[in-house]
Design a protein around this motif. Structure first.
Motif, mmCIF file in Angstrom:
data_model
loop_
_atom_site.group_PDB
_atom_site.id
_atom_site.type_symbol
_atom_site.label_atom_id
_atom_site.label_comp_id
_atom_site.label_asym_id
_atom_site.label_seq_id
_atom_site.Cartn_x
_atom_site.Cartn_y
_atom_site.Cartn_z
ATOM 1 N N GLU A 87 0.844 -1.193 0.000
ATOM 2 C CA GLU A 87 0.000 0.000 0.000
ATOM 3 C C GLU A 87 0.884 1.249 0.000
ATOM 4 N N VAL A 137 -9.442 -1.411 2.990
ATOM 5 C CA VAL A 137 -9.756 -2.840 2.904
ATOM 6 C C VAL A 137 -11.141 -3.059 2.300
ATOM 7 N N SER A 142 -5.511 2.855 -1.814
ATOM 8 C CA SER A 142 -4.903 3.606 -0.713
ATOM 9 C C SER A 142 -4.388 4.963 -1.170
ATOM 10 N N ARG A 279 -0.538 -11.206 -2.480
ATOM 11 C CA ARG A 279 -1.730 -11.078 -1.633
ATOM 12 C C ARG A 279 -2.707 -12.234 -1.851
ATOM 13 N N GLN A 283 -3.870 -14.963 0.941
ATOM 14 C CA GLN A 283 -5.282 -15.190 1.257
ATOM 15 C C GLN A 283 -5.609 -16.676 1.229
ATOM 16 N N ALA A 290 -6.764 -8.527 5.224
ATOM 17 C CA ALA A 290 -7.360 -7.248 5.622
ATOM 18 C C ALA A 290 -6.848 -6.808 6.992
ATOM 19 N N ARG A 291 -6.745 -7.768 7.902
ATOM 20 C CA ARG A 291 -6.268 -7.429 9.244
ATOM 21 C C ARG A 291 -4.817 -6.957 9.207
ATOM 22 N N VAL A 293 -3.329 -5.399 6.753
ATOM 23 C CA VAL A 293 -3.330 -4.037 6.209
ATOM 24 C C VAL A 293 -3.707 -3.036 7.295
#
Length: 404
Positions: A87, A137, A142, A279, A283, A290-291, A293
């Motif tokens: 990001e 997220v 971003s 990413r 996953q 997400a957490r 980030v």
């Protein structure tokens, strides 16, 4: 859980072609040797300015340089965490100004205890980046979120400032953050403690790799201990010659050590690099992308608040210009120049320090020689473009552009 982020180069199996030299060099510069080009550039910058003015490498100027880069380095540390997950952030510099202003309001105007006022500024930083992270997220890029956040913070800064648009913190406990010096004896004791911890960690990591590495472990640990000892104690001796070690420098080093531990010795660190590296694969592996980030932006929020407080203490005031100017550009440039990749998944927290030293050394030398600010801008921008170009080459493993 101990995690070693350095890439491992496996030996070629019998009958298989060995890895080309060019690929091995590219792999080295993208991993364990990423800092070598930065150190070479830093040495060349120092040699050039020293040849122009011998006062450049005096202990007084080095101490002044260390104080000048603290704010940029702390902010760049937070930027590194965001870059590692792929990001970008454009609002953290303005956030540092807002957090510093809130801290000054609480400490000076409302007469809160300093530690509680600083905590209030940190909470403001965490809350703001938490909202930004939730939007990111959700799916908004971003770049756009933080660009909008920067504009919002510019307005918020004017709201939290008093009608005169400035708060003077001179003569208060707030001002002592930047002016406090740690005596040489205590500084050397802290350096010795840190060096012993570093040696113990290196030794434990080699032992964890098994007895097969025992013959080389002693040599490796011994060399790293010798080099680190010379660097650590040399830096402390130089910085303590001028009234002692500045407290902001100790704050920066402490934050770097904590960040280094969490990124290299914990599961959080391995997840951080996995998310930035791929990413989708992270996953599928069950890593909470997400957490991660959100966590990275929270680290950035805390770093922004601390950077703003240190800068306000150094300048003895907050105003409508706090967090403005080239601070955001310098922080991003420091992270990238120091070795953090814009594409995510590569770099260390020490990139913040190395990059800030490069940018700060240029700025300090330009000021010492009385050059125009245009030269400073040209040099900083050129170094940033060169660092990104090198990162692109390392990422694709070739000097040639991709064929479309």
């Amino acid at each position: 859980m101990s995690v070693d982020q350095s890439p491992v180069t496996a030996a070629a199996a019998p009958g298989q072609p060995s890895t080309p030299l060019r690929s091995r060099i590219a792999g080295g510069f993208s991993g364990p040797y990423r800092s070598i080009p930065v150190l070479i550039v830093l040495a060349l910058i120092w040699l050039y300015f020293y040849s122009q003015n011998s006062a450049y490498l005096t202990s007084a100027n080095i101490t002044n340089l260390s104080l000048q880069i603290v704010t940029t380095a702390i902010l760049a540390l937070g930027v590194v965490f965001v870059l590692l997950v792929g990001e970008i952030d454009l609002s953290s510099a303005m956030l540092s100004g807002v957090a510093a202003t809130v801290t000054a309001q609480l400490a000076v105007k409302s007469e809160w205890p300093l530690w509680l006022a600083v905590l209030g500024g940190v909470v403001v930083g965490l809350l703001f980046v938490f909202v930004e992270a939730l939007v990111i997220v959700f799916g908004v890029p971003s770049l756009i979120v933080t660009l909008g956040g920067m504009v919002v913070l510019q307005g918020l800064l004017l709201v939290v400032l008093p009608p005169e648009f400035t708060i003077n913190v001179g003569g208060t406990d707030f001002a002592e953050i930047a002016s406090t010096r740690i005596p040489a004896g205590w500084s050397l004791a802290l350096a010795a403690a840190g060096w012993l911890v570093f040696c113990a960690v290196r030794l434990s990591r080699h032992r964890a790799r098994g007895t097969a590495a025992a013959p080389t472990a002693l040599v490796s640990v011994g060399v790293s201990a010798l080099v680190s000892g010379v660097v650590i104690f040399g830096v402390v001796v130089v910085l303590t010659q001028d009234r002692g070690l500045p407290l902001p420098v100790l704050i920066l080093v402490s934050m770097l050590l904590v960040g280094s531990y969490f990124t290299t010795q914990t599961r959080y660190g391995s997840h951080l690099y996995a998310v930035g590296g791929n990413r989708e694969a992270a996953q599928r592996a069950g890593i909470p992308v997400a957490r991660m980030v959100v966590y990275s932006f929270l680290v950035l929020g805390a770093c922004s608040a601390v950077a703003g407080v240190v800068e306000a203490s150094r300048l003895l005031a907050v105003s409508n210009s706090s967090g403005g100017g080239p601070l955001m550009l310098n922080a991003i440039a420091a992270a990238v120049v120091g070795g953090a990749s814009l594409f995510g998944g590569r770099g260390t927290v020490w990139a913040a320090l190395l990059g800030a030293l490069v940018i700060g050394s240029i700025n300090n030398g330009v000021q010492l020689l009385g050059m125009s600010t245009e030269v400073q801008s040209f040099a900083t921008g050129g170094v940033l473009i060169l660092a990104v170009a090198i990162d692109v080459v390392i990422t694709r493993g070739s000097l040639l552009p991709n064929r479309r």
